[in-house]
Write an enzyme that holds these catalytic residues in place. Structure first.
Site, PDB file in Angstrom:
ATOM      1  N   GLY A 120       0.797  -1.224   0.000  1.00 62.68           N
ATOM      2  CA  GLY A 120       0.000   0.000   0.000  1.00 62.68           C
ATOM      3  C   GLY A 120       0.826   1.268   0.000  1.00 62.68           C
ATOM      4  O   GLY A 120       1.665   1.450   0.860  1.00 62.68           O
ATOM      5  N   SER A 121       0.600   2.171  -0.947  1.00 58.53           N
ATOM      6  CA  SER A 121       1.465   3.332  -1.069  1.00 58.53           C
ATOM      7  C   SER A 121       0.963   4.267  -2.165  1.00 58.53           C
ATOM      8  O   SER A 121      -0.172   4.161  -2.612  1.00 58.53           O
ATOM      9  CB  SER A 121       2.895   2.865  -1.365  1.00 58.53           C
ATOM     10  OG  SER A 121       2.868   1.818  -2.319  1.00 58.53           O
ATOM     11  N   ARG A 122       1.874   5.152  -2.635  1.00 58.38           N
ATOM     12  CA  ARG A 122       1.486   6.141  -3.637  1.00 58.38           C
ATOM     13  C   ARG A 122       2.674   6.487  -4.532  1.00 58.38           C
ATOM     14  O   ARG A 122       3.820   6.456  -4.097  1.00 58.38           O
ATOM     15  CB  ARG A 122       0.985   7.398  -2.918  1.00 58.38           C
ATOM     16  CG  ARG A 122       0.479   8.487  -3.844  1.00 58.38           C
ATOM     17  CD  ARG A 122      -0.087   9.620  -3.008  1.00 58.38           C
ATOM     18  NE  ARG A 122       0.518  10.905  -3.301  1.00 58.38           N
ATOM     19  CZ  ARG A 122       0.378  11.984  -2.553  1.00 58.38           C
ATOM     20  NH1 ARG A 122      -0.313  11.920  -1.428  1.00 58.38           N
ATOM     21  NH2 ARG A 122       0.942  13.118  -2.898  1.00 58.38           N
TER      22      ARG A 122
END
Length: 248
Positions: free
Chosen positions: A205-207
């Protein structure tokens, strides 16, 4: 009942063809995920010994982990001037902002396209453009929700600046999120990348932020789903009349 040689060869050929078709549909696991998938699998075996329902839960988690680290092949458009998505996920923000200081891209606003990756997305990151890596800068930080705008300033991140042959500098920033605590980069300063080439991943999970010159023609909008290496984000060859930054 006897079966002639020709029939056996035909059956064997069909089996081989079917096996190839199945392999083509199943994404391989990225090598960086082997320790995690192996750890989940071992834990599942132990849980089966303790209590069968726990073992099945562990098995489901192992499958999820394998899917998380999947490393599928992608068909990347390669026309000069196209910018492709560096990550699978949802385009959460498009806005003109001053790029992070470590990118050394100046103090004038650039177009930032932010792509949020949930724990169900493929997390292998790909280069949005073809070019040479001018610099890679790692910066430690917090682990707040990657969907928040301030995550680009406060969170742990790893930044790449890519020099394109004809369209200037492009910034790519891997940003850790609430769950993600490890940014992995496979490349180094001075390396040449092709559009859609794998350069790293972020675990769980990240960006990803992409910084483009102001006036670049955008071809996506907020809320849209992007596929790494395939979805075209922008086109440098149509530099006039970029899209307005708004949600649909």
């Amino acid at each position: 009942m006897s079966i002639d040689r020709q029939t056996l060869l035909s059956v064997a050929k069909s089996i081989r063809s079917g096996a190839k078709s199945i392999r083509a549909q199943i994404s391989p696991i990225h090598p960086k995920g082997y320790p995690f998938v192996g750890g989940f699998a071992l834990a599942s075996i132990i849980l089966f010994w303790i209590w069968t329902p726990l073992g099945w839960i562990g098995t489901l988690l192992t499958i999820w982990c394998a899917l998380f680290f999947r490393n599928p092949a992608r068909v990347t458009p390669v026309r000069e001037g196209l910018v492709v998505s560096p990550a699978d996920g949802r385009i959460s923000m498009i806005a003109p902002v001053v790029p992070p200081a470590e990118l050394e891209l100046g103090e004038q606003p650039m177009v930032r396209i932010s792509i949020f990756m949930s724990v169900f997305n493929c997390h292998v990151n790909r280069s949005p453009v073809a070019g040479k890596i001018e610099r890679i800068v790692y910066r430690p930080g917090k682990f707040i929700n990657a969907e928040l705008d301030k995550a680009s300033e406060d969170n742990e991140r790893n930044s790449l600046v890519i020099s394109t042959p004809n369209n200037g500098l492009v910034g790519v920033v891997q940003i850790a999120g609430l769950v993600a605590r490890r940014i992995v980069t496979f490349v180094h300063d001075g390396q040449t990348l092709e559009t859609g080439e794998r350069f790293g991943l972020i675990r769980f999970g990240s960006r990803l932020d992409v910084f483009l010159p102001e006036g670049t023609q955008l071809l996506v909008s907020e809320g849209q789903t992007a596929i790494a290496g395939e979805t075209v984000l922008a086109d440098f060859q149509q530099a006039d009349g970029g899209r307005t930054y708004r949600s649909n």
